[in-house]
Design a protein around this motif. Sequence first.
Motif, PDB file in Angstrom:
ATOM      1  N   ALA A 167      25.259  32.928  51.050  1.00  0.00           N
ATOM      2  CA  ALA A 167      26.609  32.812  50.485  1.00  0.00           C
ATOM      3  C   ALA A 167      26.576  33.011  48.966  1.00  0.00           C
ATOM      4  O   ALA A 167      27.508  33.594  48.389  1.00  0.00           O
ATOM      5  N   SER A 168      25.510  32.564  48.326  1.00  0.00           N
ATOM      6  CA  SER A 168      25.363  32.754  46.880  1.00  0.00           C
ATOM      7  C   SER A 168      25.218  34.239  46.542  1.00  0.00           C
ATOM      8  O   SER A 168      25.797  34.730  45.568  1.00  0.00           O
ATOM      9  N   GLN A 169      24.454  34.951  47.357  1.00  0.00           N
ATOM     10  CA  GLN A 169      24.279  36.389  47.136  1.00  0.00           C
ATOM     11  C   GLN A 169      25.604  37.140  47.302  1.00  0.00           C
ATOM     12  O   GLN A 169      25.894  38.078  46.542  1.00  0.00           O
ATOM     13  N   GLU A 170      26.417  36.725  48.255  1.00  0.00           N
ATOM     14  CA  GLU A 170      27.729  37.343  48.446  1.00  0.00           C
ATOM     15  C   GLU A 170      28.660  37.031  47.277  1.00  0.00           C
ATOM     16  O   GLU A 170      29.448  37.877  46.854  1.00  0.00           O
ATOM     17  N   LEU A 171      28.548  35.820  46.744  1.00  0.00           N
ATOM     18  CA  LEU A 171      29.386  35.430  45.614  1.00  0.00           C
ATOM     19  C   LEU A 171      29.059  36.258  44.375  1.00  0.00           C
ATOM     20  O   LEU A 171      29.954  36.624  43.614  1.00  0.00           O
ATOM     21  N   VAL A 172      27.790  36.572  44.175  1.00  0.00           N
ATOM     22  CA  VAL A 172      27.394  37.450  43.061  1.00  0.00           C
ATOM     23  C   VAL A 172      28.108  38.790  43.174  1.00  0.00           C
ATOM     24  O   VAL A 172      28.660  39.307  42.192  1.00  0.00           O
ATOM     25  N   LYS A 173      28.125  39.355  44.373  1.00  0.00           N
ATOM     26  CA  LYS A 173      28.800  40.637  44.580  1.00  0.00           C
ATOM     27  C   LYS A 173      30.288  40.541  44.269  1.00  0.00           C
ATOM     28  O   LYS A 173      30.878  41.450  43.672  1.00  0.00           O
ATOM     29  N   ASP A 174      30.904  39.427  44.660  1.00  0.00           N
ATOM     30  CA  ASP A 174      32.330  39.234  44.393  1.00  0.00           C
ATOM     31  C   ASP A 174      32.611  39.186  42.895  1.00  0.00           C
ATOM     32  O   ASP A 174      33.585  39.779  42.411  1.00  0.00           O
ATOM     33  N   TYR A 175      31.736  38.474  42.148  1.00  0.00           N
ATOM     34  CA  TYR A 175      31.937  38.379  40.698  1.00  0.00           C
ATOM     35  C   TYR A 175      31.727  39.728  40.016  1.00  0.00           C
ATOM     36  O   TYR A 175      32.444  40.069  39.066  1.00  0.00           O
ATOM     37  N   PHE A 176      30.765  40.492  40.478  1.00  0.00           N
ATOM     38  CA  PHE A 176      30.554  41.802  39.867  1.00  0.00           C
ATOM     39  C   PHE A 176      31.717  42.750  40.168  1.00  0.00           C
ATOM     40  O   PHE A 176      32.095  43.567  39.330  1.00  0.00           O
ATOM     41  N   LYS A 177      32.299  42.631  41.347  1.00  0.00           N
ATOM     42  CA  LYS A 177      33.496  43.419  41.654  1.00  0.00           C
ATOM     43  C   LYS A 177      34.632  43.041  40.706  1.00  0.00           C
ATOM     44  O   LYS A 177      35.347  43.912  40.182  1.00  0.00           O
ATOM     45  N   LYS A 178      34.777  41.746  40.440  1.00  0.00           N
ATOM     46  CA  LYS A 178      35.799  41.282  39.509  1.00  0.00           C
ATOM     47  C   LYS A 178      35.517  41.786  38.096  1.00  0.00           C
ATOM     48  O   LYS A 178      36.443  42.151  37.359  1.00  0.00           O
ATOM     49  N   ALA A 179      34.232  41.822  37.713  1.00  0.00           N
ATOM     50  CA  ALA A 179      33.864  42.323  36.386  1.00  0.00           C
ATOM     51  C   ALA A 179      34.273  43.783  36.224  1.00  0.00           C
ATOM     52  O   ALA A 179      34.799  44.184  35.172  1.00  0.00           O
ATOM     53  N   LEU A 180      34.080  44.583  37.259  1.00  0.00           N
ATOM     54  CA  LEU A 180      34.482  45.991  37.203  1.00  0.00           C
ATOM     55  C   LEU A 180      35.998  46.116  37.079  1.00  0.00           C
ATOM     56  O   LEU A 180      36.508  46.976  36.350  1.00  0.00           O
ATOM     57  N   GLU A 181      36.725  45.249  37.757  1.00  0.00           N
ATOM     58  CA  GLU A 181      38.190  45.261  37.651  1.00  0.00           C
ATOM     59  C   GLU A 181      38.622  44.949  36.213  1.00  0.00           C
ATOM     60  O   GLU A 181      39.578  45.540  35.702  1.00  0.00           O
ATOM     61  N   CYS A 182      37.916  44.030  35.578  1.00  0.00           N
ATOM     62  CA  CYS A 182      38.217  43.704  34.173  1.00  0.00           C
ATOM     63  C   CYS A 182      37.980  44.919  33.277  1.00  0.00           C
ATOM     64  O   CYS A 182      38.788  45.215  32.383  1.00  0.00           O
ATOM     65  N   ILE A 183      36.872  45.607  33.502  1.00  0.00           N
ATOM     66  CA  ILE A 183      36.540  46.775  32.673  1.00  0.00           C
ATOM     67  C   ILE A 183      37.629  47.834  32.769  1.00  0.00           C
ATOM     68  O   ILE A 183      38.008  48.445  31.761  1.00  0.00           O
ATOM     69  N   TYR A 184      38.158  48.031  33.972  1.00  0.00           N
ATOM     70  CA  TYR A 184      39.183  49.062  34.148  1.00  0.00           C
ATOM     71  C   TYR A 184      40.518  48.678  33.504  1.00  0.00           C
ATOM     72  O   TYR A 184      41.409  49.521  33.350  1.00  0.00           O
TER      73      TYR A 184
END
Length: 282
Positions: free
Chosen positions: A244-261
């Motif tokens: 679940a922690s590994q999946e949460l990392v992926k979710d945060y990185f997806k959010k980081a990309l949304e911020c960049i855009y």
Amino acid sequence: MEKMKTQIETYLAHSLEALKDGPVKEAMYYSLLAPGKRLRPILFLKVLQAYGMDYSAYIDIACSVEMVHTYSLIHDDLPAMDDDDLRRGRKTCHKQFDEATAILAGDALLTQAFSILSQANITDDKKIQCIRILAEASGQNGMIYGQQEDLHFENKQATMEELINIHTHKTGKLITAPLLMAAQIAAPQQKDVFVELGETIGLAYQIQDDILDVTGDEAIIGKKVGSDIENNKSTYVSLLGLEASQELVKDYFKKALECIYKLKINHGIMIEVVQAILKRVK
């Protein structure tokens, strides 16, 4: 990013020359020049580059953030804190020298960071704002508060909300600071997005650390594996489990990309940094 990292390393190697010689200066250089990712100064310079600026004129400001980060690592490793023996593949500062010298080296790096920042070649208004941002991120409203809460939750399990509060401050604030400092120089009108981006990267980075403490190779990550468990620390892995922690990392990185855009910048430059963090193994 290798060229940028080399420029940072070159500046750091000469950054303490004006200071008086002695064991404290040796300890400062020992910790400052230990092999590291240089994530925080790279984030600062990458934002400037993404806005089309010549980042090489601001290496000193970038390195002031690295000095604050290094001071925090020296103090985190002390017996009164995490009591670690290894950092970046080498003996921790207090093990290589002694505890008193390590404390003084950390204090001196923190002080030197603001000395360098005060002499930066930017307008006085921007300089004051950068000093304020770094001081706020480093102090009791930022990193130190996060460390306080991290210590509080040794031997007791924090909730998800409490973990986020700890690491938004302990890790996230000093990752957000260089983004905000660069935004202050290049595009202050977009600072709110940089706060969101920094906090998101900070949380993802901390969850990765928690995962690496369980799954990492000590020879690669350069510090003892399993120290969180040994110290009875609250981590994302202890709360959620590894998968679940590994999946949460992926979710945060997806959010980081949304911020960049959301930012009016060269997106590819910032995405390169985020992807490098996502793929890190140490």
